[in-house]
Design a protein around this motif. Structure first.
Motif, short mmCIF file in Angstrom:
data_model
loop_
_atom_site.label_atom_id
_atom_site.label_comp_id
_atom_site.label_asym_id
_atom_site.label_seq_id
_atom_site.Cartn_x
_atom_site.Cartn_y
_atom_site.Cartn_z
N LYS A 287 -9.67 1.76 1.71
CA LYS A 287 -9.19 0.37 1.80
C LYS A 287 -9.74 -0.31 3.06
O LYS A 287 -10.16 -1.46 3.03
N ALA A 288 -9.72 0.42 4.18
CA ALA A 288 -10.20 -0.13 5.45
C ALA A 288 -11.70 -0.41 5.39
O ALA A 288 -12.18 -1.42 5.91
N ARG A 289 -12.45 0.48 4.76
CA ARG A 289 -13.90 0.28 4.65
C ARG A 289 -14.23 -0.95 3.80
O ARG A 289 -15.12 -1.74 4.15
N VAL A 290 -13.50 -1.12 2.70
CA VAL A 290 -13.72 -2.29 1.86
C VAL A 290 -13.38 -3.57 2.62
O VAL A 290 -14.11 -4.57 2.55
N GLU A 291 -12.29 -3.55 3.37
CA GLU A 291 -11.90 -4.73 4.16
C GLU A 291 -12.95 -5.06 5.22
O GLU A 291 -13.27 -6.24 5.45
N ALA A 292 -13.51 -4.03 5.86
CA ALA A 292 -14.54 -4.25 6.88
C ALA A 292 -15.78 -4.90 6.27
O ALA A 292 -16.35 -5.84 6.84
N MET B 9 -9.17 -4.58 12.74
CA MET B 9 -9.11 -3.41 11.86
C MET B 9 -7.82 -2.62 12.08
O MET B 9 -7.23 -2.13 11.13
N ALA B 10 -7.36 -2.54 13.34
CA ALA B 10 -6.10 -1.84 13.61
C ALA B 10 -4.94 -2.58 12.95
O ALA B 10 -4.05 -1.96 12.36
N ARG B 11 -4.96 -3.92 13.06
CA ARG B 11 -3.89 -4.71 12.43
C ARG B 11 -3.95 -4.60 10.92
O ARG B 11 -2.90 -4.53 10.26
N TYR B 12 -5.15 -4.54 10.34
CA TYR B 12 -5.26 -4.41 8.89
C TYR B 12 -4.70 -3.07 8.41
O TYR B 12 -3.93 -3.01 7.44
N ALA C 225 -0.78 9.24 10.35
CA ALA C 225 -0.90 8.40 11.55
C ALA C 225 -2.37 8.42 11.95
O ALA C 225 -3.07 9.43 11.74
N THR C 226 -2.87 7.33 12.50
CA THR C 226 -4.29 7.24 12.81
C THR C 226 -4.52 6.92 14.29
O THR C 226 -3.68 6.30 14.94
N LEU C 227 -5.66 7.35 14.77
CA LEU C 227 -6.19 6.92 16.07
C LEU C 227 -7.53 6.25 15.79
O LEU C 227 -8.41 6.85 15.17
N MET C 228 -7.69 5.01 16.24
CA MET C 228 -8.89 4.24 15.96
C MET C 228 -9.61 3.92 17.27
O MET C 228 -9.01 3.39 18.21
N ALA C 229 -10.90 4.27 17.33
CA ALA C 229 -11.68 4.12 18.56
C ALA C 229 -12.85 3.18 18.33
O ALA C 229 -13.45 3.16 17.24
N GLY C 230 -13.17 2.39 19.36
CA GLY C 230 -14.30 1.48 19.27
C GLY C 230 -14.41 0.66 20.55
O GLY C 230 -13.93 1.08 21.61
N PHE C 231 -15.03 -0.52 20.43
CA PHE C 231 -15.23 -1.39 21.59
C PHE C 231 -14.78 -2.80 21.25
O PHE C 231 -14.94 -3.25 20.11
N ASP C 232 -14.19 -3.49 22.24
CA ASP C 232 -13.74 -4.85 22.01
C ASP C 232 -14.89 -5.84 22.21
O ASP C 232 -16.04 -5.43 22.47
#
Length: 249
Positions: A86-91, A107-110, A130-137
Motif C-alpha cells: 500500500k505504501a509503495r503504491v501511494e509513493a 510517508m510516515a503519516r500515510y 510496528a514500523t521504523l521508517m528511515a530517510g532524509f527530510d
C-alpha cells in the motif's frame, strides 16, 4: 458483553482490545532497532532462525518503500507485506500526481493513517506490525519515524520496536545515544542493542545503513555477514576487557 469481539466497541475503561492484541503481536515479533546518526540512519533487525532449505532472501525485515524511504518492521510478516505494498503504491501515486518524491513525514503519516483506518471500521482487524521508517527530510537531514498498530506516528533519535525486551533496549539507547554519532558509532550502538536479545551473533541479525548519495534521498546499503561478524567480535573483545579482574589469592 465481551468487548474484545468487536473492533469498533470501546470497553468501559476506554480500551480497544483488538488494538492491544495487535500490539501484543508486535511484542511477540523479532526486534527492530533504529539509530539516528549525524549523516545517516542505521536500521538493525533480529533475524529469526531459518529452515535449512529455506532461501533467506525471501524473508526480509528491511525493505525499500521509495527512493527516499526505507522501512523495518516487527510483527506479522504477512500483514507487513500488505502494508508495504500500500505504501509503495501511494509513493508512486504521489510521484505521478505531484512530479516529486514524497517526503518522509508524508510517508510516515500515510502508513500511520492506513493503520489507524483499520481500527475503526467493522470487517477488518488492525495490522499486527510496528514500523521504523528511515530517510532524509527536505533539508537533507536524516530522520527516523515510528508507527504502531494504533495508527500513531512519531519522530525519534533512536527507537526499538518488537521483542519482549524493547523497554530495556530503549533504556540502553537512551544512555548511549548522542547527537554527534557518526556512521560507525551508530552501527556499533545498534549491534550492541541487538546483541542483548540475539544469541548467535552476526548470523541472526541484519543491518542496513541509509545514507544520502548525491541527489538521491536515502540509499539503503546492507552490511555483509563478514563485516557484521568483525563488529560483533570487536564488541565482545571490548566487553571482555571491561570485565573486572579477580584479585590474586
Amino acid at each position: 458483553m465481551s468487548y474484545d469481539r468487536a473492533i469498533t466497541v470501546f470497553s468501559p475503561d476506554g480500551h480497544l482490545f483488538q488494538v492491544e492484541y495487535a500490539m501484543e503481536a508486535v511484542r511477540r515479533g523479532s526486534t527492530a532497532v533504529g539509530v539516528l546518526a549525524s549523516d545517516c540512519v542505521v536500521l538493525a533487525v533480529e533475524r529469526r532462525a531459518l529452515a535449512k532449505l529455506q532461501d533467506p532472501r525471501t524473508i526480509r525485515k528491511i525493505v525499500s518503500i521509495d527512493q527516499n524511504t526505507t522501512l523495518a518492521f516487527a510483527g506479522l510478516t504477512a500483514d507487513a507485506r500488505v502494508l508495504i505494498n500500500k505504501a509503495r503504491v501511494e509513493a508512486q501515486s504521489y510521484r505521478l500526481t505531484c512530479e516529486d518524491a514524497p517526503s518522509m513525514d508524508y510517508m510516515a503519516r500515510y502508513v500511520a493513517r492506513t493503520q489507524q483506518s483499520y481500527t475503526q471500521r467493522g470487517g477488518v482487524r488492525p495490522f499486527g506490525i510496528a514500523t521504523l521508517m528511515a530517510g532524509f527530510d527536505s533539508d537533507g537531514k536524516p530522520v527516523l519515524y515510528q508507527t504502531d498498530p494504533a495508527g500513531t506516528h512519531s519522530s525519534w533519535k533512536a527507537q526499538v520496536v518488537g521483542g519482549r525486551n524493547s523497554k530495556t533496549l530503549r533504556e540502553f539507547l537512551e544512555q548511549n545515544w548522542s547527537a554527534d554519532l557518526n556512521q560507525s558509532d551508530a552501527v556499533n550502538l545498534a549491534v550492541k542493542a541487538l546483541l542483548e536479545v540475539v544469541d548467535s551473533g552476526a548470523k541472526n541479525m541484519e543491518v542496513c545503513v541509509v545514507k544520502k548519495e548525491g541527489f538521491e534521498g536515502g540509499v539503503p546499503t546492507f552490511m555483509g555477514d563478514e563485516a557484521l561478524d568483525e563488529i560483533v567480535k570487536a564488541i565482545e573483545r571490548e566487553k571482555e576487557e571491561d570485565l573486572p579482574v579477580a584479585p590474586a589469592e
